[in-house]
Design an enzyme around this catalytic site. Structure first.
Site, PDB file in Angstrom:
ATOM      1  N   GLU A  86       0.826  -1.208   0.000  1.00 41.68           N
ATOM      2  CA  GLU A  86       0.000   0.000   0.000  1.00 41.68           C
ATOM      3  C   GLU A  86       0.863   1.260   0.000  1.00 41.68           C
ATOM      4  O   GLU A  86       0.554   2.229  -0.700  1.00 41.68           O
ATOM      5  CB  GLU A  86      -0.944   0.008   1.207  1.00 41.68           C
ATOM      6  N   ARG A 103       0.688   3.836  -3.279  1.00 42.74           N
ATOM      7  CA  ARG A 103       0.081   5.140  -3.013  1.00 42.74           C
ATOM      8  C   ARG A 103       1.143   6.231  -2.834  1.00 42.74           C
ATOM      9  O   ARG A 103       1.066   7.283  -3.469  1.00 42.74           O
ATOM     10  CB  ARG A 103      -0.820   5.077  -1.776  1.00 42.74           C
ATOM     11  N   ASP A 150      -4.671  -9.927  -8.459  1.00 41.41           N
ATOM     12  CA  ASP A 150      -4.981  -9.014  -9.561  1.00 41.41           C
ATOM     13  C   ASP A 150      -3.804  -8.256 -10.176  1.00 41.41           C
ATOM     14  O   ASP A 150      -3.432  -8.461 -11.338  1.00 41.41           O
ATOM     15  CB  ASP A 150      -6.074  -8.040  -9.138  1.00 41.41           C
ATOM     16  N   GLU A 159     -12.426   0.146 -10.277  1.00 35.81           N
ATOM     17  CA  GLU A 159     -12.020  -0.810 -11.311  1.00 35.81           C
ATOM     18  C   GLU A 159     -12.965  -0.858 -12.518  1.00 35.81           C
ATOM     19  O   GLU A 159     -12.525  -1.031 -13.663  1.00 35.81           O
ATOM     20  CB  GLU A 159     -11.868  -2.210 -10.702  1.00 35.81           C
TER      21      GLU A 159
END
Length: 654
Positions: free
Chosen positions: A281, A285, A414, A548
């Site tokens: 993360e 980010r 993913d 998404e």
């Protein structure tokens, strides 16, 4: 000061013997010699000292208190070089002695000195007149204009100096900034499209202004209770929304907001914290956001901060295999994995989603260690057998073996596949290893995971030890855009098929939105028990402002220009405005099938970074962040393609 103490200052004025040496003994032994023409009385010396002091005071007053005194100083001290004698000629030969009859004012050298002195006076006079004109113009301005000009000049000087100092102090190579193509695009030609894009910009302003008002400097906003919200994903690092939103602010030309965000990063973004963070993360980010902000704006502070944070993440790779830990204390360098993750395994989507950012960290820092770390991950993966050609979601970083055989193209898996494709694209299509890994993985997906429902909807199931679970997550909906983006590099007979596969995924995900009461998609939806594209479990019915589905609409629009994708995107805008917008920002929904809104009271940072950015790009011209020059990381932060011929390599920047 006593008068007697001034005597040594002028003792030489009486000449040799004035104080009774060998030349002055005939006038009374050690007595003072009678004053001659070259000697002064004590009172005369005191008067001379006063005159001399007044002269010095006058000179310094003129220099420092006349308008633009720096120009006078430069005229006096720096142009006076013409008055100095010329240096010795080359070779160390002595200069010719003065010619007979040439007095102090005579001869060519003295004439040149006089001419130089006159020129210096002319320059001083011109500088003085110009300074007076500037002072007159300044006095005609309003006080606030003068203050603004002074502030702007100071800021520019400070920024230039800070940029040089930051790069030097961080040990970064000098890097002339060249903004990649497409950082700024044209206005949409169609007025209706332009109006819709302006609406999305207004949504961004609503989200940003409320974050600034109620949660400035904290990670995220609670828009119902109007206070800050912090997730343990970031440890004690603060400002996730600010860093995540930097590039969105830039491409939407929200210049004042971008400036205040940059100033916060300069003054307050601190990575020296004793806390455990999610490597994944923080990378997507913070590192991704800082890299993107640098490539768009050229502000050196973003490069410095990105490299600083990247260095703090490196201890996560200190495992027997080099597969990084999921969690890292960035002060102690101690890492570990999530306790629920298959016997201490690392997660495919987490360690597989570092590649783009770390390659760029090497590119900007000149330090190859970042790229080496992520390339080693590929080596480990390529040594392993893949069940049915699929990549399980769990890998043990100590043994280098797979954990349980659970395969998902949604959560836990993913973005690993996304980064294989984008690593190839970002390398200007030179990363053949990444390309092969991606297309081999897509082939295995088609064989074992991709299915079509009885109602004709194509979906991607999850694979658990050889058994399929006919569930598709909202996170999986990114795959439609991925398949379409990768169509150009597919085998020649598969290009059209990959575009069609992307279109089918977009349709399925649109149906998952359209079949809810709020026209917003659930976290997961199923294809079993007679239902299709509908969530059947209460813990799958929420919507947390995820991007998404809109991401896939944006890719499909750019690659096909089919107007239905813009229409579907606008439906999402209307649903967000109706159900998620509140006075204090935007909030997620607990149950999208319920007619009555129940907000979760969190404005996620990725709503500003991804959802609103993809909507803005959907209604923009293709020249804004064009795909041939940019790739998006999994948090929608644009990173430039490293073209082979751009000459912008680390070696050229050292």
């Amino acid at each position: 000061m006593p008068a007697a103490s001034l005597l040594p200052l002028f003792g030489s004025a009486a000449g040799p013997g004035a104080l009774g040496g060998p030349a002055g003994g005939g006038a009374g032994g050690g007595g003072r010699k009678a004053a001659g023409p070259g000697a002064f009385r004590l009172t005369e010396k005191f008067v001379l000292l006063l005159v001399f002091s007044a002269f010095i005071t006058l000179c310094f007053g003129a220099i420092f208190f006349l308008p633009d005194s720096s120009k006078l100083l430069s005229g006096v001290f720096f142009h006076s070089a013409a008055l100095q004698p010329p240096p010795p000629p080359p070779g160390g030969q002595p200069r010719a002695p003065p010619q007979p009859g040439a007095g102090p004012a005579g001869g060519g050298a003295a004439g040149a000195a006089a001419a130089g002195g006159a020129g210096s006076l002319e320059r001083i006079r011109a500088d003085h007149e110009r300074a007076l004109r500037e002072a007159k113009e300044t006095l005609q301005k309003l006080p606030e204009e003068i203050r603004r000009d002074i502030r702007q000049d100071k800021e520019k000087l400070l920024q230039d100096a800070r940029g040089r100092k930051e790069a030097a102090s961080a040990g970064l190579p000098r890097r002339p900034f060249r903004q990649p193509a497409g950082a700024v695009g044209q206005e949409p030609a169609d007025p209706a499209v332009r109006q819709r894009r302006d609406k999305i910009k207004e949504m961004m302003k609503h989200a940003w202004d409320n974050y600034k008002r109620y949660a400035w400097g904290l990670n995220e906003l609670k828009p119902i209770s109007k206070q800050g919200h912090s997730s343990n994903l970031f440890g004690n690092i603060q400002g996730a929304t600010i860093v995540d939103a930097l590039d969105t602010l830039y491409i939407m030309e929200m210049k004042e907001e971008f400036k205040e965000a940059k100033e916060w990063v300069e003054k307050n973004l601190d990575f020296n914290v004793n806390a455990e963070i999610s490597v994944f993360e923080v990378n997507i980010r913070f590192v991704g956001g800082l890299l993107s902000a640098y490539y768009l704006s050229g502000e050196e502070v973003f490069r410095k901060k990105a490299v600083e944070l990247g260095e703090k993440l490196l201890p996560a790779f200190n495992t027997p295999t080099g597969i990084p830990w999921a969690l890292l204390n960035i002060k102690s360098g101690i890492g570990r994995n999530w306790p629920w993750a298959s016997g201490g395994s690392s997660i495919l989507a987490e360690f597989g989603t570092l590649h783009l950012e770390f390659v760029h960290l090497s590119h900007l820092s000149g330090n190859p260690v970042f790229a080496e770390k992520v390339m080693n991950i590929r080596k480990v993966l390529n040594r392993l057998d893949k069940p049915e050609g699929l990549y399980p979601n769990y890998l043990n970083p100590s043994s280098g073996q797979w954990g349980q055989h659970h395969v998902s193209i949604g959560g836990l898996g993913d973005s690993f596949y996304e980064y294989l494709l984008k690593a190839w694209l970002m390398s200007d299509k030179t990363d053949e290893e990444g390309k092969k890994m991606y297309y081999d993985a897509v082939q295995a997906m088609e064989t074992h995971l991709i299915r079509k429902s009885s109602g004709g909807l194509t979906y991607i199931a999850e694979w658990k030890g050889g058994l399929l679970e006919h569930k598709m997550g909202h996170l999986t909906c990114f795959a439609g855009g991925m398949f379409a983006l990768g169509a150009d590099g597919a085998p020649k007979d598969k290009t059209g098929h990959h575009i069609e596969l992307g279109a089918e995924m977009a349709r399925t995900c649109h149906e998952s939105y359209d079949r809810t009461s709020m026209k917003l998609g659930p976290e997961a939806f199923r294809f079993d028990g007679g239902v299709e594209a509908i969530a059947t479990r209460q813990n799958e019915k929420y919507y947390i402002l995820r991007p998404e589905v809109i991401e896939t609409y944006m890719y499909m629009w750019r690659l096909t220009h089919d107007p239905k994708y813009r229409q579907w995107g606008w439906e999402a805008v209307e649903a967000l405005e109706k159900h998620c917008r509140v006075d204090g920002g935007y909030s997620g929904i607990r149950d999208v099938y319920n007619n009555h809104e129940s907000h979760d009271d969190v404005q996620q940072s990725f709503f500003l970074s991804e959802t609103l950015k993809y909507l803005y790009l959907l209604f923009s011209e293709d020249d804004l962040l064009p795909f041939e020059h940019w790739v998006f990381n999994t948090e929608a932060h644009p990173l430039p393609v490293l073209h082979k011929d751009d000459g912008n390599t680390e070696e050229n920047q050292k």
